[in-house]
Design a protein around this motif. Structure first.
Motif, PDB file in Angstrom:
ATOM      1  N   UNK A   1     -27.486  26.264  65.656  1.00  0.00           N
ATOM      2  CA  UNK A   1     -28.387  26.037  64.523  1.00  0.00           C
ATOM      3  C   UNK A   1     -29.502  27.077  64.517  1.00  0.00           C
ATOM      4  N   UNK A   2     -30.013  27.422  65.684  1.00  0.00           N
ATOM      5  CA  UNK A   2     -31.043  28.460  65.751  1.00  0.00           C
ATOM      6  C   UNK A   2     -30.490  29.793  65.258  1.00  0.00           C
TER       7      UNK A   2
ATOM      8  N   UNK B   1     -36.049  18.573  62.252  1.00  0.00           N
ATOM      9  CA  UNK B   1     -35.059  18.126  61.277  1.00  0.00           C
ATOM     10  C   UNK B   1     -33.761  17.680  61.933  1.00  0.00           C
ATOM     11  N   UNK B   2     -33.358  18.384  62.972  1.00  0.00           N
ATOM     12  CA  UNK B   2     -32.077  18.062  63.597  1.00  0.00           C
ATOM     13  C   UNK B   2     -32.244  17.051  64.735  1.00  0.00           C
TER      14      UNK B   2
ATOM     15  N   UNK C   1     -39.498  25.643  64.548  1.00  0.00           N
ATOM     16  CA  UNK C   1     -39.966  24.298  64.902  1.00  0.00           C
ATOM     17  C   UNK C   1     -39.436  23.260  63.918  1.00  0.00           C
ATOM     18  N   UNK C   2     -39.404  23.635  62.622  1.00  0.00           N
ATOM     19  CA  UNK C   2     -38.892  22.714  61.604  1.00  0.00           C
ATOM     20  C   UNK C   2     -37.446  22.341  61.876  1.00  0.00           C
TER      21      UNK C   2
ATOM     22  N   UNK D   1     -42.068  23.511  51.578  1.00  0.00           N
ATOM     23  CA  UNK D   1     -41.406  22.274  51.150  1.00  0.00           C
ATOM     24  C   UNK D   1     -39.888  22.385  51.292  1.00  0.00           C
ATOM     25  N   UNK D   2     -39.329  23.524  50.933  1.00  0.00           N
ATOM     26  CA  UNK D   2     -37.861  23.631  50.931  1.00  0.00           C
ATOM     27  C   UNK D   2     -37.297  24.132  52.256  1.00  0.00           C
ATOM     28  N   UNK D   3     -38.160  24.354  53.234  1.00  0.00           N
ATOM     29  CA  UNK D   3     -37.677  24.983  54.476  1.00  0.00           C
ATOM     30  C   UNK D   3     -36.419  24.325  55.070  1.00  0.00           C
TER      31      UNK D   3
END
Lengths: 176, 589
Positions: A67-68, A29-30, A24-25, B134-136
């Protein structure tokens, strides 16, 4: 609805703490946009599948998949081609059903293979497992009676049994 | 470590604590040096450092950010994995900047952090921070170790992931109680990561397609990124370029991957690159991209970048292919394999007749280069470019490693230093981390004790990490820190002057800058100063001769700017160059 730019991804992951937040991050992020997400166990206890419906109008689906695939805990990420896969989702919907409308609603439910799983004095609770497009159609037909509450699980998908694959989960061809 | 000692370290077994297991795992990974600061949650590891016999030097730094950048400097200068250690909470969060820097510049880094004991995780305990969370987005991978038995496996996988494929940072977070727990140690012999592979199959069809494109190209250019250095493929690149007789442009990260002094080199492309590099790219019909990622500082306006060129893209990271610029042909995998394979495929076609076709192109490129060298105007005040040229001259023929901070001085150094080998230019490119220079230079020097290491820094950057001069003194690390002191945050000032009507908002450091000579002396370093050209050679000579931690305060012209320049958002061939025409350069190519 089958909108261009919308894709279903099947992400086969190691069943480890934090893997869902890594996936999910990555999306946030992208700048990839998640429309629906379903997570659950697979035939193997050490593996899970995350099925993601993604809006790729801003990015290519190839970029999302690559990316995944870069995530260490992701064993494989593939795009599910709608023509060669079965896609299903579960809908629970509570709809206003006064006495004069009950039969009508129940008949409509039958057409959609939905079941009445609970009934109150003025409402019916229906359950339906179908292709997400069909669920949307059912919801639309129910809306004149007033939908009190509706919840969907997010879609899951699997390649058709009739399509021969060398492996059950084909590796994406990234070599183009 | 010798092969037999390494073999022994990998075969070691026995009952021990998790803390000792960390040390034994580091030995098994051939780690000889690491950087860090102790604290509550990592105390058992530091206790084991003192209690156990081992072969690892721990360098005590003054701020965890310094530990991270030192590990990076070491990694980039030596090619080995850099290791840094911090405690939980603030210790771990202080590593965030170097981790992000290592992520963007693909530096192999393993960060080991202590975590609060497992029973306190999630309770907002003292010095608890969810560092893996935090660094993920800025690590290649991370581990929050769950049992003491998992420590060797996590570290083994961490080193494997950090150092293979496209290198990057990996964080291993180890709760304190696991460091104290005892178990039967054995180092895993294999790696089980079904979701990770750095191997790519050979694709003969892609080689053939690339060879055809090269055969059809009249104006090829080779665009080289830091991936060539990570792959140790400089020699292969030189052979490849010479076979093709194509000009080579090296990005900021790739400086040294191809010799600056080579006749085919057109130096750096991009925002402060050479006009001839940008023009060569702009006019090319084939962009052979090798381990580079079409960063916005290179491309400028993306759709105006190399508008007439087809693209062959070599990379080890599939996600870089067609991310910013669509590739016509993709060559995935280790450059040590793909570069020679493509060279083999084209070598026979590069006959005299074919190369004659390309002669006009090389003549054009040569003409642009001769007419538009990097240059600066001498004036009454001391010019930074002059200092860089004098340093370059003074260390010519010696093994020198050049490190920088971020800003104007970094760009001047990139423009005016001539570097002919890989791993001899260390700079923070992707993240652009001010403060990188001092610690990265120290780490590089510790990895290459015989080299001359020079950190070109700015006065703004230097003040962000100058506390590590204490580390330099402690471990006798003779880096020369050459501070280009203009009293300003110079690059920001340059943008304010050019694009914000000279509103110099909060960029003037003058009057608040300490006396750098006295500061150096306070730490026990040699402090020198030069304010005129006449004084430059003497301080350089003295600094080189004394071979001890040194700071030189160069008082440079605060009005000097970095030119040429592609304004943000402009096409990369449209460069401004104030000194000579103070206007947009004619497209001209």
């Amino acid at each position: 609805m089958a909108t261009p730019g919308h894709h279903t991804l099947s992400v086969f992951v190691e069943n480890r703490p934090g893997v869902l937040s890594r996936v999910c991050g990555l999306f946030s992020r992208r700048g990839f946009n998640i429309e629906s997400l379903a997570v659950g166990p697979t035939e193997r206890t050490d593996r899970s599948v995350i099925t993601i419906r993604v809006d790729c109008t801003r990015h290519s689906v190839e970029q999302v998949v690559k990316q995944l695939d870069k995530l260490i805990d992701v064993i494989d990420a593939i795009e599910v081609e709608p023509d060669s896969a079965i896609e299903r989702e579960l809908l629970l919907v509570k709809v206003k059903a006064e006495a004069e409308h009950r039969l009508e609603i129940m008949r409509m439910a039958e057409v959609f293979n939905a079941r009445v799983v609970d009934a109150g004095a003025t409402t019916l609770l229906l359950e339906c497992v179908e292709h997400p497009d069909r669920l949307a159609a059912l919801e639309e037909l129910l809306s004149p009676y007033e939908i009190v509450e509706a919840v969907r699980t997010g879609r899951v998908a699997m390649t058709r049994a009739s399509i021969a694959n060398e492996t059950a989960r084909p590796k994406l061809n990234i070599l183009g | 470590m010798s092969d037999s000692a390494l073999d022994q370290a990998r075969k070691r077994t026995g009952r021990m604590t998790g803390a000792e297991a960390i040390i034994r795992s580091l030995e098994a990974e051939d780690v000889t040096i690491c950087w860090g600061i102790p604290g509550g949650a990592i105390l058992p590891l530091y206790d084991a450092f003192m209690r156990c016999d081992h072969s690892i030097q721990h360098v005590l730094v003054r701020h965890e950010q310094g530990a991270g950048h030192m590990a990076q400097g070491y990694a980039r200068a030596t090619g080995k994995v850099g290791v840094c250690i911090a405690t939980s909470g603030p210790g771990a969060t202080n590593l965030v900047t170097p981790i992000a820097d290592a992520f963007l510049d693909s530096t192999p880094l393993v960060a080991i952090t202590g975590q609060v004991p497992t029973h306190l995780i999630g309770t907002d305990a003292f010095q608890e921070a969810d560092i893996t969370g935090i660094v993920m987005p800025i690590v290649k991978h991370s581990f929050l170790v769950q049992t003491v038995e998992d420590i060797p496996r996590a570290l083994h996988e961490a080193f494997h992931i950090a150092s293979t494929g496209r290198p990057g940072p990996v964080l291993v977070d180890i709760p304190k109680d696991l460091q104290q727990a005892e178990f039967d140690f054995a180092y895993p012999a294999t790696i089980e990561l079904p979701g990770y592979s750095a191997e790519f199959p050979e694709v003969p069809a892609s080689i053939a397609a690339a060879a055809t494109m090269i055969a059809q190209s009249k104006r090829p250019v080779i665009y080289v990124g830091g991936g060539v250095i990570n792959a140790e493929a400089s020699e292969d690149l030189i052979l490849f370029a010479e076979t093709l007789q194509a000009p080579v442009t090296t990005t900021l990260l790739a400086k040294g991957a191809f010799p600056d002094s080579h006749p085919l080199s057109v130096q750096m492309p991009g925002m402060h690159g050479s006009k001839y590099a940008n023009w060569t790219i702009h006019r090319s019909d084939l962009l052979i991209t090798i381990g580079a990622r079409f960063d916005d500082r290179v491309t400028g306006k993306l759709d105006a970048f190399a508008p007439g060129a087809k693209v062959i893209h070599f990379d080890i990271d599939p996600a870089e292919i067609s991310k910013n610029r669509r590739a016509d042909v993709t060559l995935l995998g280790d450059l040590k394999r793909t570069l020679p394979a493509l060279r083999e495929a084209v070598v026979e076609t590069r006959n005299a007749e074919r190369l004659a076709d390309q002669r006009d192109w090389l003549t054009d490129v040569q003409g642009w280069r001769e007419e538009n060298p990097f240059r600066y105007m001498k004036g009454e005040k001391l010019k930074p470019q002059y200092i860089i040229e004098q340093f370059d001259r003074a260390l010519k023929g010696k093994d020198a490693i050049w490190v920088t901070g971020v800003g104007q001085h970094q760009m001047w150094a990139a423009q005016f230093l001539s570097i002919d080998g890989p791993r001899r230019w260390l700079t923070s490119g992707g993240l652009g981390t001010m403060g990188f220079g001092v610690p990265a230079a120290i780490g590089a020097q510790q990895g290459c004790p015989d080299a001359y290491v020079v950190n070109f820094d700015g006065d703004g950057c230097f003040q962000m990490t100058s506390q590590e001069l204490a580390t330099a003194i402690c471990y006798d690390v003779p880096v020369i820190h050459a501070v280009m002191n203009n009293g300003w945050l110079g690059m920001v000032r340059q943008w304010q002057e050019l694009f914000h009507d000279e509103r110099f908002s909060e960029t003037n450091l003058f009057g608040t800058i300490p006396d750098f000579v006295k500061l150096a002396e306070a730490y026990g370093c040699l402090g020198l100063r030069a304010e005129t050209e006449a004084e430059v050679d003497a301080v350089i000579e003295q600094a080189i001769a004394e071979r001890r931690p040194t700071v030189i305060d160069f008082r440079i012209d605060h009005d000097e700017k970095v030119y040429p320049m592609v304004p943000a958002g402009a096409a990369s061939h449209e460069m401004i160059d104030q000194v000579w025409d103070n206007d947009w350069v004619e497209e001209g190519v």
